[in-house]
Each structure stands twice: as C-alpha cells, then as structure tokens.
Write a protein that holds these residues in place. Structure first.
Motif, PDB file in Angstrom:
ATOM      1  N   THR A  11      59.032  18.963-107.857  1.00 51.21           N
ATOM      2  CA  THR A  11      58.965  18.015-108.963  1.00 51.21           C
ATOM      3  C   THR A  11      58.721  16.662-108.288  1.00 51.21           C
ATOM      4  O   THR A  11      58.686  16.596-107.063  1.00 51.21           O
ATOM      5  CB  THR A  11      60.265  18.043-109.814  1.00 51.21           C
ATOM      6  N   HIS A  55      59.117  14.626-117.965  1.00 51.19           N
ATOM      7  CA  HIS A  55      58.696  15.564-119.011  1.00 51.19           C
ATOM      8  C   HIS A  55      57.792  16.603-118.395  1.00 51.19           C
ATOM      9  O   HIS A  55      56.799  16.252-117.758  1.00 51.19           O
ATOM     10  CB  HIS A  55      57.941  14.816-120.115  1.00 51.19           C
ATOM     11  N   GLY A  56      58.150  17.872-118.577  1.00 52.05           N
ATOM     12  CA  GLY A  56      57.373  18.920-117.923  1.00 52.05           C
ATOM     13  C   GLY A  56      56.818  19.947-118.901  1.00 52.05           C
ATOM     14  O   GLY A  56      57.443  20.258-119.916  1.00 52.05           O
ATOM     15  N   GLU A  98      60.977  29.475-121.946  1.00 54.81           N
ATOM     16  CA  GLU A  98      60.939  28.011-121.860  1.00 54.81           C
ATOM     17  C   GLU A  98      59.561  27.570-121.355  1.00 54.81           C
ATOM     18  O   GLU A  98      59.191  27.881-120.233  1.00 54.81           O
ATOM     19  CB  GLU A  98      62.040  27.556-120.897  1.00 54.81           C
ATOM     20  N   VAL A  99      58.841  26.847-122.194  1.00 55.38           N
ATOM     21  CA  VAL A  99      57.488  26.423-121.791  1.00 55.38           C
ATOM     22  C   VAL A  99      57.406  24.918-121.530  1.00 55.38           C
ATOM     23  O   VAL A  99      56.333  24.400-121.219  1.00 55.38           O
ATOM     24  CB  VAL A  99      56.427  26.843-122.837  1.00 55.38           C
ATOM     25  N   GLY A 100      58.544  24.227-121.666  1.00 54.04           N
ATOM     26  CA  GLY A 100      58.526  22.795-121.360  1.00 54.04           C
ATOM     27  C   GLY A 100      59.918  22.224-121.493  1.00 54.04           C
ATOM     28  O   GLY A 100      60.802  22.834-122.125  1.00 54.04           O
ATOM     29  N   GLN A 101      60.114  21.063-120.882  1.00 51.59           N
ATOM     30  CA  GLN A 101      61.406  20.391-121.022  1.00 51.59           C
ATOM     31  C   GLN A 101      61.199  18.892-120.857  1.00 51.59           C
ATOM     32  O   GLN A 101      60.405  18.453-120.020  1.00 51.59           O
ATOM     33  CB  GLN A 101      62.413  20.923-119.984  1.00 51.59           C
ATOM     34  N   GLY A 145      57.167  32.067-111.190  1.00 52.24           N
ATOM     35  CA  GLY A 145      56.501  32.142-109.896  1.00 52.24           C
ATOM     36  C   GLY A 145      57.273  31.297-108.896  1.00 52.24           C
ATOM     37  O   GLY A 145      58.234  30.601-109.240  1.00 52.24           O
ATOM     38  N   TYR A 161      56.191  10.917-116.254  1.00 56.50           N
ATOM     39  CA  TYR A 161      57.318  10.039-115.955  1.00 56.50           C
ATOM     40  C   TYR A 161      57.142   8.729-116.709  1.00 56.50           C
ATOM     41  O   TYR A 161      56.080   8.106-116.625  1.00 56.50           O
ATOM     42  CB  TYR A 161      57.367   9.779-114.442  1.00 56.50           C
ATOM     43  N   MET A 194      55.249  33.935-115.012  1.00 53.30           N
ATOM     44  CA  MET A 194      56.365  33.365-115.791  1.00 53.30           C
ATOM     45  C   MET A 194      57.405  32.707-114.902  1.00 53.30           C
ATOM     46  O   MET A 194      57.920  31.658-115.215  1.00 53.30           O
ATOM     47  CB  MET A 194      57.073  34.460-116.573  1.00 53.30           C
ATOM     48  N   PHE A 231      53.706  27.387-108.894  1.00 51.59           N
ATOM     49  CA  PHE A 231      53.309  27.356-110.307  1.00 51.59           C
ATOM     50  C   PHE A 231      52.712  25.990-110.639  1.00 51.59           C
ATOM     51  O   PHE A 231      52.880  25.016-109.898  1.00 51.59           O
ATOM     52  CB  PHE A 231      54.478  27.696-111.232  1.00 51.59           C
ATOM     53  N   ARG A 278      52.901  29.077-116.576  1.00 56.06           N
ATOM     54  CA  ARG A 278      53.785  29.965-117.345  1.00 56.06           C
ATOM     55  C   ARG A 278      53.247  30.190-118.759  1.00 56.06           C
ATOM     56  O   ARG A 278      53.459  31.255-119.347  1.00 56.06           O
ATOM     57  CB  ARG A 278      55.191  29.359-117.416  1.00 56.06           C
ATOM     58  N   GLY A 308      55.154  23.866-118.478  1.00 56.43           N
ATOM     59  CA  GLY A 308      54.849  24.953-117.548  1.00 56.43           C
ATOM     60  C   GLY A 308      53.461  25.497-117.828  1.00 56.43           C
ATOM     61  O   GLY A 308      53.298  26.461-118.560  1.00 56.43           O
ATOM     62  N   ARG A 361      58.833  26.236-105.974  1.00 54.31           N
ATOM     63  CA  ARG A 361      60.289  26.405-105.986  1.00 54.31           C
ATOM     64  C   ARG A 361      60.566  27.791-105.447  1.00 54.31           C
ATOM     65  O   ARG A 361      60.046  28.775-105.977  1.00 54.31           O
ATOM     66  CB  ARG A 361      60.858  26.255-107.405  1.00 54.31           C
ATOM     67  N   GLU A 379      59.972  13.145-109.288  1.00 57.76           N
ATOM     68  CA  GLU A 379      60.658  11.917-109.707  1.00 57.76           C
ATOM     69  C   GLU A 379      60.711  10.884-108.570  1.00 57.76           C
ATOM     70  O   GLU A 379      60.491   9.690-108.778  1.00 57.76           O
ATOM     71  CB  GLU A 379      62.099  12.226-110.180  1.00 57.76           C
ATOM     72  N   GLU A 407      62.247  30.305-105.744  1.00 58.54           N
ATOM     73  CA  GLU A 407      63.139  31.005-106.671  1.00 58.54           C
ATOM     74  C   GLU A 407      63.731  32.230-105.975  1.00 58.54           C
ATOM     75  O   GLU A 407      63.035  32.932-105.246  1.00 58.54           O
ATOM     76  CB  GLU A 407      62.351  31.480-107.903  1.00 58.54           C
TER      77      GLU A 407
HETATM   78  C1  P5A Z   1      60.133  17.444-115.857  1.00 59.53           C
HETATM   79  C2  P5A Z   1      58.851  17.123-115.158  1.00 59.53           C
HETATM   80  C3  P5A Z   1      61.137  19.268-114.431  1.00 59.53           C
HETATM   81  O1  P5A Z   1      60.884  19.685-113.319  1.00 59.53           O
HETATM   82  N1  P5A Z   1      60.596  17.047-113.611  1.00 59.53           N
HETATM   83  C4  P5A Z   1      59.216  16.679-113.793  1.00 59.53           C
HETATM   84  C5  P5A Z   1      61.095  17.774-114.751  1.00 59.53           C
HETATM   85  N2  P5A Z   1      61.473  20.065-115.445  1.00 59.53           N
HETATM   86  S1  P5A Z   1      61.653  21.649-115.383  1.00 59.53           S
HETATM   87  O2  P5A Z   1      62.202  22.034-116.638  1.00 59.53           O
HETATM   88  O3  P5A Z   1      62.379  22.038-114.234  1.00 59.53           O
HETATM   89  O4  P5A Z   1      60.203  22.272-115.273  1.00 59.53           O
HETATM   90  C6  P5A Z   1      59.243  22.016-116.275  1.00 59.53           C
HETATM   91  C7  P5A Z   1      58.631  23.306-116.758  1.00 59.53           C
HETATM   92  O5  P5A Z   1      58.011  24.003-115.693  1.00 59.53           O
HETATM   93  C8  P5A Z   1      58.049  25.393-115.928  1.00 59.53           C
HETATM   94  N3  P5A Z   1      58.655  26.085-114.755  1.00 59.53           N
HETATM   95  C9  P5A Z   1      58.123  27.180-114.171  1.00 59.53           C
HETATM   96  N4  P5A Z   1      57.002  27.879-114.453  1.00 59.53           N
HETATM   97  C10 P5A Z   1      56.729  28.959-113.679  1.00 59.53           C
HETATM   98  N5  P5A Z   1      57.515  29.365-112.647  1.00 59.53           N
HETATM   99  C11 P5A Z   1      58.637  28.674-112.325  1.00 59.53           C
HETATM  100  N6  P5A Z   1      59.380  29.064-111.291  1.00 59.53           N
HETATM  101  C12 P5A Z   1      58.980  27.525-113.120  1.00 59.53           C
HETATM  102  N7  P5A Z   1      60.006  26.617-113.088  1.00 59.53           N
HETATM  103  C13 P5A Z   1      59.780  25.758-114.094  1.00 59.53           C
HETATM  104  C14 P5A Z   1      58.901  25.613-117.159  1.00 59.53           C
HETATM  105  O6  P5A Z   1      58.067  25.837-118.273  1.00 59.53           O
HETATM  106  C15 P5A Z   1      59.637  24.309-117.310  1.00 59.53           C
HETATM  107  O7  P5A Z   1      59.940  24.020-118.656  1.00 59.53           O
END
Ligand code: P5A
Length: 450
Positions: free
Chosen positions: A109, A317-318, A283-286, A152, A161, A150, A155, A323, A320, A140, A111, A142
């Motif tokens: 990420t 704001h993210g 979860e497709v965004g946050q 990965g 920001y 979904m 990704f 994903r 995916g 990441r 920030e 994981e």
């Molecule tokens: C928001 C943007 C952040 O990282 N920092 C910058 C904040 N948010 S989050 O929720 O951790 O990630 C944002 C979206 O990324 C997708 N995502 C993934 N997609 C595929 N594989 C992964 N391992 C993965 N991790 C996060 C998600 O859709 C998430 O909402």
C-alpha cells in the motif's frame, strides 16, 4: 479479433487446484496462468478484462475530481520506519535488500510514499484539497493465497489518498469516494454494498468496505434486505457538493449492513425479521478516514490562514481491481461458463460461423465483422474449422454477452441468429439488424479495452 489468430488456451477439464467457480472458469477460459503461489500471468483475454475494469475505475475517479499518478512498486524501508509500520506489517511485507544492503520492500500500500511526496511539495492550505490516486501492482505475502485472483500475493489495486485542511473537508472526501465507488461498481454490473468495517493495519475510525454478495465470499455479512433494493442509477452528482455526497452516503448506509467484524446482534434484531439476511460477501474495496495518523508521524503539515503549521487530515481508498474479475464471475456465471456484464466484457459479441469454408457463410461473417469493427466495437469471430458444438461451448465458456450465429441455411432466408448469453434466448433477424442491435446495446458501455 479472429479466434484462429488469438491466444485463448481454453481447458476442457476442470483444473483440480481451483476450489471456487471464478478461479475454475478463469483458468478454463484461458484468462490467467499461475506462475507461483498467488502470482499470475494475465493471458490476453484476462488482461483485456483487467484493462476494462481499470479504465472504468479511472473514468469514475477522474469524474470525482481525483488526479491519476503512479508511484513505484519498490520502496525504501526508511519511510515505513518513520510511520512505524515497517515492524507492524510483519510477514505480509515482502522485504528486499538491494546491492548496497539497503532495506527495500515491495509496496503493499502507499500511505507513506504519498505522504512523503506531499510533505516535500505542499506547504499551504491554499493548495488543498488534494486527492491523488494510482492503479498499481501490490504485494502482500498472504499466509494463504487462494481462490485465484481473489486472494493473490501480487494483485492490482487502485489506491487513492486525500489531503485536507480540516476533518470536515476530509469527511467530504470520504463521502465523495463512497459515492464514486457506488457508481464504479454498478458500471461493472455489480451490486457492491457499503458496510461498516474494521480498519486493521491501515488505522483510523471511519471505514467502510464494499461487499459483493456471493456464497464463496470470505466474510460473513449481516444486512437489511432493503439495502439490495438500492441502486445508484444514472443520477447526476456534483462531487463538490458536500450536501449531495452526504445525502447519497446517508441513503446507502443508513440501513443495517455490516461485516462480522463490526456486527451488532442487538441492532440487527431491530430489523423486521423477514428483512434480516445473513450471507457471505467478497470485499471489492475499502475506504478509510484516519485523520492525522500519518501526517503527525511524518511531519506533513501546511500553513493555515492564520499562519499556524497544522497537520493535514488524510484518508485512503482502495479498489481491488484484479480481485474484481473473480467477484464479477462469482456473481455472474452458469453451469456452462462466465456471463460477462456488458460493461466489462472482453469482446462485445461473438460471431460463430457454422460452416467455415462455405462461401455465403464466410462472406456474411466477414461482413458482420467489418461492420461491427467499423462501428468501434470488438467482435470475436470464431473462424476456426471446428464443429458447431465445440464453437458454442467455447463461446458459452468465455461468456460474451451476445452471439451472432451464421449458417448457410439461415442465410438462404436472409437471416442470422442473435443469442443472449444470459437468457439463452435467440432471435432470427437480417444481418444488418443484428449489427444495429449490438451497436445500440453498447451505446452506454463504451469502455476501451486493449
Ligand atoms: C486503501 C488504499 C488499503 O490498502 N490503502 C491504500 C488502503 N486497503 S485494503 O482494504 O487493504 O485493500 C484495498 C482492496 O484491495 C483488495 N485486496 C486484495 N485483492 C487481491 N488479493 C489480495 N491479497 C488483496 N488484499 C486486498 C481488496 O478488494 C481490498 O478491498
């Protein structure tokens, strides 16, 4: 594109390693290929959909007034030591040493990096508000990468920001993002429900996740069925209007919808019983508002109108992006394959030639291909010398929303057949009418692919 010249390595058998339908179908439709655990190559058709999704995200971000940019994937550990997250991130962070023995990392990420750019250049409140975003690969490590794209390790994410002078301004940025995300997901044919969430390692108090309902979702979700009646539709939004954005946010978040992390059974039980739903979601965004967490730690201040140095209020704001391919397929498929929503389909329609080598059929297909291409659309013409059954199975698997079937018998009567992948219904019509219908269907879905 002519299928005989494309690279579409479809698989007949179900790959054993794929546990969920989207992963299975992406492998079978020749969209991705795993290169190592949680890391994929994007084969041409997968890449095409990825680009379309990316372009919808760009269009909607720019519509909301956010500025595109790009940051590097490899970053120095020093910035992350300043924020304190170098240690916090733990084993999820891929750490790398360069030849000078400097600690580097692959960005999970950004920030820290964006805050560093901001503090180096922005000194006055007059330069605020500011929201910049990128669409960039993240890594990441994981513990359990699974379900294909979904979860990965590598990704593709849109990360944005915002920098604002006051908390109120930053909350407007938060609301603006929530509104623009509603529009973004709807254009992809998805219903993504904003749900109150937990902020995790990003930090902050205010955060919403966007969840797409699907049985295979990783999160358990609890909601009032009235939220699924809500659609953004084609309403016009002035993204600078504090009232309008707050109004839409209120409308879309006032009904109960929460993930298991923030679920409150007592509140949930206040909903009439016939409207209570427990399901699973992807979860497709946050979106996050985290105030001065990073600006305090990294000294990102501006001079306010009275000459004081004050830390800026921030959020991130993210979306995916990679994903989303999996999420869309989970939400839209049948036993025969994918059913692409028109907004993201890799090709606008398929053309199936039932008798390759037949002069009339070949000429009619070439003509349809030319007319659709000239209209700015991308047909996929199955011009292979194959049995009709095999051609139909491939078209169903790859899920183009519309198929034009051309055969010598129909042509004798001056007709071709237009079939909807979703309903399975077919209609006979003159080739020119089929072209006109496809053009009109895509009037509202003109997103470039590759
Ligand atoms: C928001 C943007 C952040 O990282 N920092 C910058 C904040 N948010 S989050 O929720 O951790 O990630 C944002 C979206 O990324 C997708 N995502 C993934 N997609 C595929 N594989 C992964 N391992 C993965 N991790 C996060 C998600 O859709 C998430 O909402």
């Amino acid at each position: 594109m002519r299928l005989s010249r494309y690279f579409l390595p479809v698989l007949k058998e179900n790959p054993a390693e794929a546990q969920i339908v989207s992963h299975r179908l992406m492998l079978r439709a020749g969209m991705i290929k795993q290169s190592s655990a949680g890391i994929y190559s994007w084969l041409p058709m997968g890449f095409k959909v990825l680009r379309k999704i990316e372009n919808i995200v760009h269009e909607e971000q720019m519509r909301a007034g956010h500025i595109p940019m790009q940051m590097p994937t490899i970053q120095s550990a020093d910035l992350w030591r300043e924020s304190g997250r170098y240690d916090d991130y733990g084993q999820e962070m891929l750490r790398i040493k360069d030849r000078h023995d400097h600690d580097m990392l692959f960005t999970p990420t950004a920030e820290e990096l964006i805050t560093d750019i901001f503090r180096g250049h922005v000194k006055s409140y007059k330069d605020l508000p500011l929201t910049m975003y990128q669409i960039q690969w993240k890594f990441r490590d994981e513990r359990r990468p699974r379900f294909g794209v979904m979860r990965g390790r590598e990704f593709y994410m849109k990360d944005g920001y915002n920098f604002d002078l006051t908390k109120e301004d930053a909350l407007h940025a938060y609301n603006r993002h929530l509104v623009s995300y509603l529009r973004t997901y709807e254009r992809m044919g998805l219903q993504a429900i904003p749900m109150r969430a937990d902020s995790g390692p990003i930090g902050g108090d205010d955060t919403h996740e966007f969840l797409v309902l699907a049985e295979t979702g990783e999160s358990e979700v609890f909601y009032d069925s009235a939220v699924t009646d809500l659609t953004f539709g084609d309403r016009e939004i002035d993204y600078d209007s504090v009232e309008q954005c707050a109004g839409v946010l209120e409308e879309f978040t006032s009904k109960y919808a929460r993930t298991d992390e923030t679920h409150d059974e007592a509140l949930f039980n206040e909903i009439p019983e016939d409207r209570r739903r427990v399901a699973r979601g992807i979860e497709v965004g946050q979106i996050f508002y985290f105030g001065t967490k990073y600006s305090d730690a990294m000294g990102a201040t501006v001079q306010d109108s009275e000459g004081n140095q004050v830390p800026v209020h921030m959020g991130s704001h993210g979306i995916g992006v990679s994903r989303l391919l999996g999420a869309i397929i989970e939400a839209s498929h049948d036993d025969n394959g994918i059913i692409w929503p028109e907004g993201v389909t890799p090709f606008h329609c398929g053309i199936v030639n039932l008798k390759q080598g037949d002069d009339a059929a070949d000429a009619a297909c070439e003509d349809l291909y030319k007319q659709l291409t000239n209209a700015g659309l991308e047909p996929l013409y199955d011009d292979r010398n194959e049995r009709a059954g095999g051609k139909f199975a491939t078209m169903d698997l790859i899920g183009l929303p519309w198929r034009i079937t051309v055969g010598p018998r129909g042509l004798k009567n001056g007709v071709v057949e237009l079939t909807s992948r979703k309903s399975g219904e077919s209609e006979e019509m003159a080739p020119a009418d089929a072209v006109a219908k496809i053009i009109s269907i895509y009037e509202n879905h003109r997103v470039r692919g590759l």
